[in-house]
Design a protein around this motif. Sequence first.
Motif, PDB file in Angstrom:
ATOM      1  N   ALA A  63       0.849  -1.048  -0.015  1.00  0.00           N
ATOM      2  CA  ALA A  63      -0.014  -0.069   0.012  1.00  0.00           C
ATOM      3  C   ALA A  63       1.062   1.289  -0.166  1.00  0.00           C
ATOM      4  N   PRO A  64       0.246   2.603  -0.413  1.00  0.00           N
ATOM      5  CA  PRO A  64       1.026   3.580  -0.242  1.00  0.00           C
ATOM      6  C   PRO A  64       1.648   4.129   0.907  1.00  0.00           C
ATOM      7  N   ALA A  82       3.923   4.713  -3.642  1.00  0.00           N
ATOM      8  CA  ALA A  82       2.947   3.938  -4.004  1.00  0.00           C
ATOM      9  C   ALA A  82       3.360   2.811  -4.422  1.00  0.00           C
ATOM     10  N   SER A  84       2.249   1.623  -7.296  1.00  0.00           N
ATOM     11  CA  SER A  84       2.492   1.854  -9.015  1.00  0.00           C
ATOM     12  C   SER A  84       3.927   2.379  -9.152  1.00  0.00           C
ATOM     13  N   MET A  86       4.601   5.446  -8.325  1.00  0.00           N
ATOM     14  CA  MET A  86       4.563   6.805  -7.974  1.00  0.00           C
ATOM     15  C   MET A  86       5.404   7.331  -6.794  1.00  0.00           C
ATOM     16  N   SER A 120      -2.511  12.236  -5.874  1.00  0.00           N
ATOM     17  CA  SER A 120      -2.405  10.862  -6.487  1.00  0.00           C
ATOM     18  C   SER A 120      -2.286   9.767  -5.581  1.00  0.00           C
ATOM     19  N   TRP A 121      -1.617  10.150  -4.652  1.00  0.00           N
ATOM     20  CA  TRP A 121      -1.105   9.190  -3.565  1.00  0.00           C
ATOM     21  C   TRP A 121      -2.491   8.650  -2.771  1.00  0.00           C
ATOM     22  N   ALA A 123      -5.362   8.778  -4.013  1.00  0.00           N
ATOM     23  CA  ALA A 123      -6.464   8.054  -4.849  1.00  0.00           C
ATOM     24  C   ALA A 123      -6.018   6.745  -4.854  1.00  0.00           C
ATOM     25  N   GLU A 124      -4.603   6.642  -4.873  1.00  0.00           N
ATOM     26  CA  GLU A 124      -4.048   4.931  -5.037  1.00  0.00           C
ATOM     27  C   GLU A 124      -4.465   4.381  -3.707  1.00  0.00           C
ATOM     28  N   ALA A 125      -4.321   5.274  -2.748  1.00  0.00           N
ATOM     29  CA  ALA A 125      -4.752   4.515  -1.257  1.00  0.00           C
ATOM     30  C   ALA A 125      -6.123   4.276  -1.041  1.00  0.00           C
TER      31      ALA A 125
END
Length: 159
Positions: A63-64, A82, A84, A86, A120-121, A123-125
Motif C-alpha cells: 500500500a502507499p 505507492a 504503482s 509513484m 495521486s497518492w 487516490a491510489e490508497a
Amino acid sequence: MGYWGYIVVAKGDHTLAEHPAVAAFGKGVLENYARGAWREIWMYSSYDHDVADIAAVVDATGAPAMAFYVMDDDCAIGEAAAPSGMYWDGVFTEKCVLSDYPEALPTGYRRENAVAGAISWAAEAGLTADPAKIEDAFAHGWLNHLCDAVGLPAVVHTD
C-alpha cells in the motif's frame, strides 16, 4: 530542543513498527498510533537514516506509505511512494526549512508537485483527498493536516 526523527504513515496493524522496513527509520518506536487500517509511527531519531527507504515500506505493506523527517518540532521533509511506482516529496513548513535548514530542501522541490503527488497518492490508497487542504498543509500546516487532507482516518488514542 524538540522532536527529531521520522514519522512513518503506512497501512498495517500495531506490529507494523516492528517490520525491518519501518524499523530502518529510527532507533525504536516513540509512539504508534492507529488511523483506521493505517498506522502513524513516530520513531526515535537515528543518525543513520540513509538506510531507510519508503519504497521498502510500500513493498512490505502493498500500500502507499509516507515518511517525514521532523527537525526540532519546527519543520519536516519527507517522501511518499505507492505500489504503482509513484513517488513524491514534501516539506512542512517551507519558510522554516528555507530559513533554518535550506540544505534539507529536496533538489528541485516545488509545492505544486507535492500537492499533485499527495492527491495521486490518496487516490491510489483509496482515500478522498481535499486539494485545497493539501496545499495549505504544505504551506502552513503539519503532517496531521496532510493526513487529514488526504483522507486518512483520525488518530485513535488508546491507553
